[in-house]
Write a protein that holds these residues in place. Structure first.
Motif, PDB file in Angstrom:
ATOM      1  N   LEU A  53       0.851  -1.194   0.000  1.00 15.02           N
ATOM      2  CA  LEU A  53       0.000   0.000   0.000  1.00 15.02           C
ATOM      3  C   LEU A  53       0.885   1.242   0.000  1.00 15.02           C
ATOM      4  O   LEU A  53       1.825   1.339   0.786  1.00 15.02           O
ATOM      5  CB  LEU A  53      -0.900  -0.005   1.240  1.00 15.02           C
ATOM      6  CG  LEU A  53      -1.768  -1.264   1.406  1.00 15.02           C
ATOM      7  CD1 LEU A  53      -2.428  -1.286   2.782  1.00 15.02           C
ATOM      8  CD2 LEU A  53      -2.832  -1.312   0.327  1.00 15.02           C
ATOM      9  N   THR A  55       0.990   5.399   0.297  1.00 16.61           N
ATOM     10  CA  THR A  55       0.189   6.557   0.709  1.00 16.61           C
ATOM     11  C   THR A  55       0.209   7.677  -0.321  1.00 16.61           C
ATOM     12  O   THR A  55      -0.734   8.455  -0.404  1.00 16.61           O
ATOM     13  CB  THR A  55       0.662   7.141   2.054  1.00 16.61           C
ATOM     14  OG1 THR A  55       2.044   7.573   1.913  1.00 16.61           O
ATOM     15  CG2 THR A  55       0.550   6.119   3.178  1.00 16.61           C
ATOM     16  N   ASN A  79      -3.457   5.484  -5.030  1.00 16.40           N
ATOM     17  CA  ASN A  79      -4.568   6.290  -5.546  1.00 16.40           C
ATOM     18  C   ASN A  79      -4.251   6.805  -6.949  1.00 16.40           C
ATOM     19  O   ASN A  79      -3.158   7.295  -7.208  1.00 16.40           O
ATOM     20  CB  ASN A  79      -4.852   7.459  -4.598  1.00 16.40           C
ATOM     21  CG  ASN A  79      -6.086   8.238  -5.025  1.00 16.40           C
ATOM     22  OD1 ASN A  79      -6.003   9.109  -5.878  1.00 16.40           O
ATOM     23  ND2 ASN A  79      -7.225   7.926  -4.444  1.00 16.40           N
ATOM     24  N   LEU A 110      -6.183   3.031  -4.768  1.00 17.23           N
ATOM     25  CA  LEU A 110      -6.628   3.206  -3.382  1.00 17.23           C
ATOM     26  C   LEU A 110      -7.680   4.304  -3.385  1.00 17.23           C
ATOM     27  O   LEU A 110      -7.416   5.454  -3.039  1.00 17.23           O
ATOM     28  CB  LEU A 110      -5.455   3.601  -2.489  1.00 17.23           C
ATOM     29  CG  LEU A 110      -4.526   2.493  -2.007  1.00 17.23           C
ATOM     30  CD1 LEU A 110      -3.424   3.066  -1.134  1.00 17.23           C
ATOM     31  CD2 LEU A 110      -5.303   1.423  -1.243  1.00 17.23           C
ATOM     32  N   VAL A 125      -9.726   3.412   3.304  1.00 20.28           N
ATOM     33  CA  VAL A 125      -8.939   4.437   2.627  1.00 20.28           C
ATOM     34  C   VAL A 125      -9.626   5.786   2.787  1.00 20.28           C
ATOM     35  O   VAL A 125     -10.807   5.937   2.473  1.00 20.28           O
ATOM     36  CB  VAL A 125      -8.796   4.110   1.124  1.00 20.28           C
ATOM     37  CG1 VAL A 125      -8.054   5.229   0.406  1.00 20.28           C
ATOM     38  CG2 VAL A 125      -8.094   2.774   0.929  1.00 20.28           C
ATOM     39  N   HIS A 127      -9.209   9.418   1.267  1.00 18.94           N
ATOM     40  CA  HIS A 127      -8.501  10.234   0.277  1.00 18.94           C
ATOM     41  C   HIS A 127      -8.316  11.629   0.878  1.00 18.94           C
ATOM     42  O   HIS A 127      -9.295  12.296   1.213  1.00 18.94           O
ATOM     43  CB  HIS A 127      -9.317  10.293  -1.025  1.00 18.94           C
ATOM     44  CG  HIS A 127      -8.657  11.087  -2.100  1.00 18.94           C
ATOM     45  ND1 HIS A 127      -9.358  11.865  -2.979  1.00 18.94           N
ATOM     46  CD2 HIS A 127      -7.345  11.238  -2.429  1.00 18.94           C
ATOM     47  CE1 HIS A 127      -8.507  12.457  -3.816  1.00 18.94           C
ATOM     48  NE2 HIS A 127      -7.280  12.098  -3.497  1.00 18.94           N
ATOM     49  N   VAL A 136      -3.344   9.504   0.372  1.00 27.24           N
ATOM     50  CA  VAL A 136      -4.369   8.851   1.181  1.00 27.24           C
ATOM     51  C   VAL A 136      -3.818   8.588   2.579  1.00 27.24           C
ATOM     52  O   VAL A 136      -2.601   8.514   2.781  1.00 27.24           O
ATOM     53  CB  VAL A 136      -4.833   7.501   0.580  1.00 27.24           C
ATOM     54  CG1 VAL A 136      -5.426   7.683  -0.817  1.00 27.24           C
ATOM     55  CG2 VAL A 136      -3.714   6.472   0.570  1.00 27.24           C
ATOM     56  N   LEU A 138      -4.636   5.728   5.778  1.00 23.95           N
ATOM     57  CA  LEU A 138      -5.267   4.421   5.991  1.00 23.95           C
ATOM     58  C   LEU A 138      -5.732   4.347   7.435  1.00 23.95           C
ATOM     59  O   LEU A 138      -4.917   4.459   8.360  1.00 23.95           O
ATOM     60  CB  LEU A 138      -4.259   3.305   5.685  1.00 23.95           C
ATOM     61  CG  LEU A 138      -3.717   3.334   4.250  1.00 23.95           C
ATOM     62  CD1 LEU A 138      -2.559   2.356   4.093  1.00 23.95           C
ATOM     63  CD2 LEU A 138      -4.831   3.014   3.260  1.00 23.95           C
TER      64      LEU A 138
END
Ligand SMILES: [Zn+2]
Length: 210
Positions: A53, A55, A79, A110, A125, A127, A136, A138
């Motif tokens: 993942l 960010t 994202n 994401l 998630v 945004h 993003v 989490l």
């Protein structure tokens, strides 16, 4: 539960490893660099990597993602609003004077509201554009934990002077999405020490009057 955060690379990006030892699964957030070290740790713990993942697509956060995917087969999630930044990897590397890491488009976006993470430790998630357009955070609600990337720091907020940055937007993201979380929420930041939503609400100078 296994939760480890360690600084990687020349900009000391906080990389987070979250594992479920019973299920034998893990996720890694922001493997910006030092992928061999991250990979070794996952193997030491005997875990299978389920997701990588990211960010946001700054080089210090995304730089090692493709190599970690190649080593583990785990998909990369980022994202989609940060795809322009991902395509600027050469330029980002030249800002730092480092070699351009190989990158590839993410396997999934994401998107806001999507659930990611592990079955027993899911994250929603959020945004939170402003540091970049695809930034993003989490939110692992059952763990009372937020992984904030470069949106919120202990006593500070993410810089907004790089391409895709917007100062009003990051303040809006923090006010509407992050300060909506309970005070006891622990915040793992993209650089430097961890904090909590309550501490930042009370004492972060950028958030006065919110
Ligand atoms: Zn950043």
């Amino acid at each position: 539960m296994i939760l480890e955060t360690f600084a990687v690379g020349p900009l000391a990006c906080n990389c987070t490893l979250l594992g479920d030892s019973e299920a034998g699964e893990a996720i890694v957030i922001d493997p910006g660099d030092e992928v061999d070290r991250i990979h070794r740790r996952i193997n030491e713990l005997g875990l299978k990597l389920k997701q990588i993942l990211i960010t946001h697509a700054h080089i210090d956060h995304v730089g090692g993602a493709l190599r970690l995917k190649q080593l583990t087969g785990a998909p990369i999630l980022l994202n989609e609003n940060d795809l322009p930044l991902l395509r600027m990897m050469n330029q980002q590397a030249s800002w730092l004077g480092i070699k351009t890491p190989e990158t590839a488009p993410p396997d999934e976006s994401l998107a806001d509201g999507v659930l990611v993470g592990l079955e027993r430790y899911p994250a929603q998630v959020l945004h939170t554009p402003g540091h970049t357009q695809g930034s993003v955070c989490l939110h692992f609600a059952p763990l009372k934990l937020l992984v904030a990337g470069d949106t919120l720091f202990a006593g500070s907020i993410g810089r907004t002077d790089l391409p895709g940055g917007d100062y009003d937007q990051i303040l809006d993201s923090i006010q509407c999405r992050l300060l909506a979380l309970p005070d006891e929420t622990r915040v793992l930041t993209g650089h430097g020490p961890a904090t909590t939503i309550g501490v930042e609400r009370k004492s972060n100078p950028f958030l006065r009057g919110m």
